[in-house]
Design a protein around this motif. Structure first.
Motif, mmCIF file in Angstrom:
data_model
loop_
_atom_site.group_PDB
_atom_site.id
_atom_site.type_symbol
_atom_site.label_atom_id
_atom_site.label_comp_id
_atom_site.label_asym_id
_atom_site.label_seq_id
_atom_site.Cartn_x
_atom_site.Cartn_y
_atom_site.Cartn_z
ATOM 1 N N LYS A 262 0.850 -1.187 0.000
ATOM 2 C CA LYS A 262 0.000 0.000 0.000
ATOM 3 C C LYS A 262 0.881 1.231 0.000
ATOM 4 O O LYS A 262 1.960 1.225 0.572
ATOM 5 C CB LYS A 262 -0.894 0.038 1.239
ATOM 6 C CG LYS A 262 -1.957 -1.015 1.238
ATOM 7 C CD LYS A 262 -2.885 -0.822 2.401
ATOM 8 C CE LYS A 262 -3.982 -1.855 2.365
ATOM 9 N NZ LYS A 262 -4.931 -1.668 3.435
ATOM 10 N N GLN B 153 -8.016 14.323 1.074
ATOM 11 C CA GLN B 153 -8.229 13.576 -0.160
ATOM 12 C C GLN B 153 -8.376 14.534 -1.342
ATOM 13 O O GLN B 153 -7.841 14.285 -2.423
ATOM 14 C CB GLN B 153 -9.458 12.679 -0.039
ATOM 15 C CG GLN B 153 -9.206 11.486 0.855
ATOM 16 C CD GLN B 153 -10.423 10.604 1.028
ATOM 17 O OE1 GLN B 153 -11.521 10.942 0.611
ATOM 18 N NE2 GLN B 153 -10.226 9.456 1.665
ATOM 19 N N SER C 68 0.411 7.801 6.888
ATOM 20 C CA SER C 68 -0.918 7.225 6.818
ATOM 21 C C SER C 68 -1.202 6.751 5.399
ATOM 22 O O SER C 68 -0.598 7.221 4.445
ATOM 23 C CB SER C 68 -1.963 8.263 7.228
ATOM 24 O OG SER C 68 -3.245 7.706 7.190
ATOM 25 N N THR C 69 -2.154 5.832 5.259
ATOM 26 C CA THR C 69 -2.598 5.418 3.935
ATOM 27 C C THR C 69 -3.722 6.346 3.492
ATOM 28 O O THR C 69 -4.404 6.951 4.322
ATOM 29 C CB THR C 69 -3.097 3.964 3.953
ATOM 30 O OG1 THR C 69 -4.108 3.816 4.941
ATOM 31 C CG2 THR C 69 -1.957 2.992 4.244
ATOM 32 N N GLU C 70 -3.917 6.448 2.177
ATOM 33 C CA GLU C 70 -4.879 7.395 1.618
ATOM 34 C C GLU C 70 -6.304 7.138 2.084
ATOM 35 O O GLU C 70 -7.098 8.065 2.190
ATOM 36 C CB GLU C 70 -4.819 7.361 0.093
ATOM 37 C CG GLU C 70 -3.510 7.881 -0.445
ATOM 38 C CD GLU C 70 -3.402 7.719 -1.948
ATOM 39 O OE1 GLU C 70 -4.423 7.488 -2.612
ATOM 40 O OE2 GLU C 70 -2.276 7.825 -2.450
ATOM 41 N N ASP C 71 -6.650 5.898 2.355
ATOM 42 C CA ASP C 71 -8.021 5.600 2.771
ATOM 43 C C ASP C 71 -8.354 6.173 4.152
ATOM 44 O O ASP C 71 -9.516 6.280 4.522
ATOM 45 C CB ASP C 71 -8.281 4.099 2.740
ATOM 46 C CG ASP C 71 -7.388 3.318 3.693
ATOM 47 O OD1 ASP C 71 -6.234 3.729 3.894
ATOM 48 O OD2 ASP C 71 -7.841 2.271 4.199
ATOM 49 N N ARG C 72 -7.351 6.587 4.895
ATOM 50 C CA ARG C 72 -7.581 7.156 6.220
ATOM 51 C C ARG C 72 -7.587 8.684 6.227
ATOM 52 O O ARG C 72 -7.784 9.298 7.260
ATOM 53 C CB ARG C 72 -6.519 6.637 7.185
ATOM 54 C CG ARG C 72 -6.602 5.109 7.315
ATOM 55 C CD ARG C 72 -5.790 4.637 8.433
ATOM 56 N NE ARG C 72 -6.137 5.412 9.612
ATOM 57 C CZ ARG C 72 -6.236 4.940 10.826
ATOM 58 N NH1 ARG C 72 -6.028 3.691 11.025
ATOM 59 N NH2 ARG C 72 -6.518 5.709 11.838
ATOM 60 N N PHE C 73 -7.392 9.299 5.049
ATOM 61 C CA PHE C 73 -7.405 10.764 4.956
ATOM 62 C C PHE C 73 -8.827 11.286 5.116
ATOM 63 O O PHE C 73 -9.773 10.658 4.656
ATOM 64 C CB PHE C 73 -6.893 11.228 3.600
ATOM 65 C CG PHE C 73 -5.410 11.074 3.380
ATOM 66 C CD1 PHE C 73 -4.575 10.577 4.347
ATOM 67 C CD2 PHE C 73 -4.851 11.438 2.174
ATOM 68 C CE1 PHE C 73 -3.222 10.436 4.128
ATOM 69 C CE2 PHE C 73 -3.495 11.310 1.938
ATOM 70 C CZ PHE C 73 -2.676 10.800 2.926
ATOM 71 N N ASN C 74 -8.956 12.483 5.708
ATOM 72 C CA ASN C 74 -10.275 13.118 5.736
ATOM 73 C C ASN C 74 -10.562 13.688 4.350
ATOM 74 O O ASN C 74 -9.711 13.690 3.466
ATOM 75 C CB ASN C 74 -10.364 14.182 6.838
ATOM 76 C CG ASN C 74 -9.411 15.342 6.632
ATOM 77 O OD1 ASN C 74 -9.040 15.652 5.505
ATOM 78 N ND2 ASN C 74 -9.015 15.987 7.717
#
Length: 90
Positions: free
Chosen positions: A60, A80, A70-76
């Motif tokens: 990832k 994003q 952090s990984t992108e899926d955890r961005f607010n």
């Protein structure tokens, strides 16, 4: 050809019905191992179908935002949007 999101290449002698059955079987086999299938190659050698399967990479992309990894899926949603607005400067 793409079957259930998996890239499949097969010899011309193999029917679509056989291809779908083999791919479905491979998906279940790999799920049982806790892995995800990326591609399947089907060929014929001496009247037998040879199956070569490739695992989807578990890698990832991790990014550093405001000092934290952090990984992108955890961005607010704001981070994003910032990420999609970025341009590469070559």
């Amino acid at each position: 050809m793409i079957i259930e999101g998996i890239k499949v290449t097969a010899a011309a002698d193999i029917t679509e019905e056989e291809i779908r059955a083999i791919v479905s079987e491979e998906i279940q086999l790999w799920k049982g191992k806790g892995k995800e299938l990326a591609a399947v190659q089907l060929s014929i050698q001496e009247d037998e179908i040879v199956v070569k399967a490739v695992e989807r990479s578990p890698i990832k992309r991790v990014r550093r935002i405001t000092g934290y990894l952090s990984t992108e899926d955890r961005f607010n949603s704001a981070k994003q949007a910032e990420l999609t607005d970025r341009r590469a400067h070559l």
